[in-house]
Design a protein around this motif. Structure first.
Motif, PDB file in Angstrom:
ATOM      1  N   ARG A  89     -69.715 -15.899  45.581  1.00  0.00           N
ATOM      2  CA  ARG A  89     -68.358 -16.209  46.014  1.00  0.00           C
ATOM      3  C   ARG A  89     -68.392 -17.001  47.319  1.00  0.00           C
ATOM      4  NH1 ARG A  89     -64.467 -11.032  45.229  1.00  0.00           N
ATOM      5  NH2 ARG A  89     -63.158 -12.431  46.457  1.00  0.00           N
ATOM      6  N   ALA A  90     -67.959 -18.249  47.262  1.00  0.00           N
ATOM      7  CA  ALA A  90     -68.101 -19.171  48.388  1.00  0.00           C
ATOM      8  C   ALA A  90     -67.213 -18.802  49.566  1.00  0.00           C
ATOM      9  CB  ALA A  90     -67.801 -20.590  47.924  1.00  0.00           C
ATOM     10  N   GLU A  91     -66.126 -18.076  49.318  1.00  0.00           N
ATOM     11  CA  GLU A  91     -65.179 -17.802  50.409  1.00  0.00           C
ATOM     12  C   GLU A  91     -65.611 -16.623  51.278  1.00  0.00           C
ATOM     13  OE1 GLU A  91     -63.813 -14.710  47.457  1.00  0.00           O
ATOM     14  OE2 GLU A  91     -64.869 -16.622  47.467  1.00  0.00           O
ATOM     15  N   ILE A  92     -66.759 -15.995  50.992  1.00  0.00           N
ATOM     16  CA  ILE A  92     -67.215 -14.822  51.733  1.00  0.00           C
ATOM     17  C   ILE A  92     -68.123 -15.238  52.880  1.00  0.00           C
ATOM     18  CG2 ILE A  92     -68.522 -12.678  51.619  1.00  0.00           C
ATOM     19  CD1 ILE A  92     -67.660 -12.361  48.747  1.00  0.00           C
ATOM     20  N   ASP A  93     -67.774 -14.796  54.095  1.00  0.00           N
ATOM     21  CA  ASP A  93     -68.617 -14.978  55.274  1.00  0.00           C
ATOM     22  C   ASP A  93     -69.141 -13.614  55.710  1.00  0.00           C
ATOM     23  OD1 ASP A  93     -67.974 -17.758  55.455  1.00  0.00           O
ATOM     24  OD2 ASP A  93     -66.068 -17.200  56.391  1.00  0.00           O
ATOM     25  N   ILE A  94     -70.393 -13.560  56.138  1.00  0.00           N
ATOM     26  CA  ILE A  94     -70.995 -12.318  56.618  1.00  0.00           C
ATOM     27  C   ILE A  94     -71.245 -12.446  58.112  1.00  0.00           C
ATOM     28  CG2 ILE A  94     -72.982 -10.769  56.469  1.00  0.00           C
ATOM     29  CD1 ILE A  94     -73.258 -11.572  53.551  1.00  0.00           C
ATOM     30  N   SER A  95     -70.793 -11.436  58.863  1.00  0.00           N
ATOM     31  CA  SER A  95     -70.924 -11.441  60.319  1.00  0.00           C
ATOM     32  C   SER A  95     -71.678 -10.193  60.769  1.00  0.00           C
ATOM     33  CB  SER A  95     -69.530 -11.467  60.962  1.00  0.00           C
ATOM     34  OG  SER A  95     -69.609 -11.190  62.348  1.00  0.00           O
ATOM     35  N   CYS A  96     -72.423 -10.330  61.873  1.00  0.00           N
ATOM     36  CA  CYS A  96     -73.127  -9.180  62.445  1.00  0.00           C
ATOM     37  C   CYS A  96     -72.319  -8.526  63.566  1.00  0.00           C
ATOM     38  CB  CYS A  96     -74.504  -9.596  62.952  1.00  0.00           C
ATOM     39  SG  CYS A  96     -74.455 -10.803  64.299  1.00  0.00           S
ATOM     40  N   CYS A  97     -71.073  -8.934  63.751  1.00  0.00           N
ATOM     41  CA  CYS A  97     -70.244  -8.405  64.837  1.00  0.00           C
ATOM     42  C   CYS A  97     -69.973  -6.913  64.664  1.00  0.00           C
ATOM     43  CB  CYS A  97     -68.908  -9.146  64.897  1.00  0.00           C
ATOM     44  SG  CYS A  97     -69.020 -10.856  65.428  1.00  0.00           S
ATOM     45  N   SER A  98     -69.914  -6.212  65.779  1.00  0.00           N
ATOM     46  CA  SER A  98     -69.464  -4.823  65.753  1.00  0.00           C
ATOM     47  C   SER A  98     -67.948  -4.789  65.694  1.00  0.00           C
ATOM     48  CB  SER A  98     -69.950  -4.077  66.996  1.00  0.00           C
ATOM     49  OG  SER A  98     -69.269  -4.564  68.143  1.00  0.00           O
ATOM     50  N   ALA A  99     -67.398  -3.641  65.342  1.00  0.00           N
ATOM     51  CA  ALA A  99     -65.948  -3.528  65.208  1.00  0.00           C
ATOM     52  C   ALA A  99     -65.230  -3.688  66.541  1.00  0.00           C
ATOM     53  CB  ALA A  99     -65.592  -2.178  64.587  1.00  0.00           C
ATOM     54  N   GLU A 100     -65.936  -3.420  67.637  1.00  0.00           N
ATOM     55  CA  GLU A 100     -65.298  -3.492  68.949  1.00  0.00           C
ATOM     56  C   GLU A 100     -65.130  -4.923  69.464  1.00  0.00           C
ATOM     57  OE1 GLU A 100     -67.376   0.546  68.788  1.00  0.00           O
ATOM     58  OE2 GLU A 100     -67.828  -1.513  68.171  1.00  0.00           O
ATOM     59  N   GLN A 101     -65.894  -5.875  68.923  1.00  0.00           N
ATOM     60  CA  GLN A 101     -65.799  -7.259  69.390  1.00  0.00           C
ATOM     61  C   GLN A 101     -66.158  -8.196  68.240  1.00  0.00           C
ATOM     62  OE1 GLN A 101     -68.001  -8.123  72.937  1.00  0.00           O
ATOM     63  NE2 GLN A 101     -67.213 -10.198  73.102  1.00  0.00           N
ATOM     64  N   ILE A 102     -65.172  -8.906  67.728  1.00  0.00           N
ATOM     65  CA  ILE A 102     -65.350  -9.751  66.545  1.00  0.00           C
ATOM     66  C   ILE A 102     -64.986 -11.189  66.902  1.00  0.00           C
ATOM     67  CG2 ILE A 102     -64.591 -10.155  64.159  1.00  0.00           C
ATOM     68  CD1 ILE A 102     -64.041  -7.119  64.014  1.00  0.00           C
ATOM     69  N   ASP A 103     -65.872 -12.104  66.595  1.00  0.00           N
ATOM     70  CA  ASP A 103     -65.752 -13.492  67.057  1.00  0.00           C
ATOM     71  C   ASP A 103     -64.843 -14.335  66.165  1.00  0.00           C
ATOM     72  OD1 ASP A 103     -67.433 -12.940  69.180  1.00  0.00           O
ATOM     73  OD2 ASP A 103     -69.238 -13.490  68.068  1.00  0.00           O
ATOM     74  N   TYR A 104     -63.570 -13.968  66.136  1.00  0.00           N
ATOM     75  CA  TYR A 104     -62.562 -14.780  65.461  1.00  0.00           C
ATOM     76  C   TYR A 104     -61.339 -14.864  66.357  1.00  0.00           C
ATOM     77  CZ  TYR A 104     -65.010 -15.217  61.033  1.00  0.00           C
ATOM     78  OH  TYR A 104     -65.922 -15.569  60.069  1.00  0.00           O
ATOM     79  N   PRO A 105     -60.549 -15.920  66.223  1.00  0.00           N
ATOM     80  CA  PRO A 105     -59.369 -16.068  67.086  1.00  0.00           C
ATOM     81  C   PRO A 105     -58.302 -15.023  66.789  1.00  0.00           C
ATOM     82  CG  PRO A 105     -59.415 -17.781  65.396  1.00  0.00           C
ATOM     83  CD  PRO A 105     -60.728 -17.067  65.310  1.00  0.00           C
TER      84      PRO A 105
END
Length: 211
Positions: free
Chosen positions: A83-99
């Motif tokens: 599924r091309a629309e899926i991005d995987i991030s290593c961010c913790s729940a306390e700080q997520i790198d999205y606007p």
């Protein structure tokens, strides 16, 4: 030792949860996730159990998993689906790198019990949700209806946290969601086929104010 526990938990998690998934969790996941649309973020995605239940036409799906062993299995499961629309991030729940105000929905299933700082996590979730957006939750909680069970939850919590990836048995998640300003629509149910100390579960939505 922590790395060993992490790898061990990742290797056995899906098999250990298979029975309870069949009894109740799979149905609850389908009920909660099938209606989602737009941009969706999931915190603590683990091995990717929820992947089977998301709509295929989401605009974006971001899966956050900070644990390396879990994230390895998550990547394998995502790759099998293509599924091309899926991005995987290593961010913790306390700080997520999205606007801010980026997501229509944020999903947490059996995760808020284990985050290190739940107040900071919920603050970050509020930041990331669009006005009127919703946090979708399925979380086991402190058993306020049965004092004897709550007492056992308190006694067992230190050992349980050590064995189960920092999972707290006594976290009053529904009350915390209301305290920090979410508008909640939650059902209290019981997980099947598990020890009494993890049976009470809240499931539903916690909505960010549209103001």
């Amino acid at each position: 030792m922590r790395g060993f526990r992490s790898a061990l938990l990742a290797s056995v998690y899906d098999r250990a949860m298979l029975g309870v998934e069949r009894r109740c969790l799979a149905g609850w996941r389908a009920e909660l996730l099938a209606p989602l649309s737009g941009r969706v973020l999931e915190i603590g995605s683990g091995t990717g159990v929820n992947l089977n239940y998301y709509p295929v036409d989401l605009e974006q799906l971001v899966l956050c998993e900070p644990d390396a062993a879990m994230r390895h299995r998550l990547r394998q499961n995502v790759a099998r689906r293509g599924r091309a629309e899926i991005d995987i991030s290593c961010c913790s729940a306390e700080q997520i790198d999205y606007p801010g105000a980026h997501f229509d929905f944020i999903v947490s299933t059996l995760v808020l019990c284990s985050v290190g700082d739940i107040d900071r996590t919920l603050e970050e979730i509020r930041r990331l949700l669009k006005p009127g957006g919703a946090l979708v939750v399925m979380e086991h909680v402190r058993d306020d209806a049965r004092p004897s069970v709550a007492a056992w939850q308190r006694r067992l919590e230190p050992l349980w946290r050590w064995c189960a990836g920092n999972c707290h048995l006594t976290r009053p998640t529904a009350q915390i969601l209301q305290r920090v300003g979410f508008e909640t629509d939650l059902d209290l149910v019981e997980m099947c086929g598990v020890p009494g100390v993890v049976r009470p579960v809240i499931k539903g939505t916690a909505r960010k104010s549209s103001c």
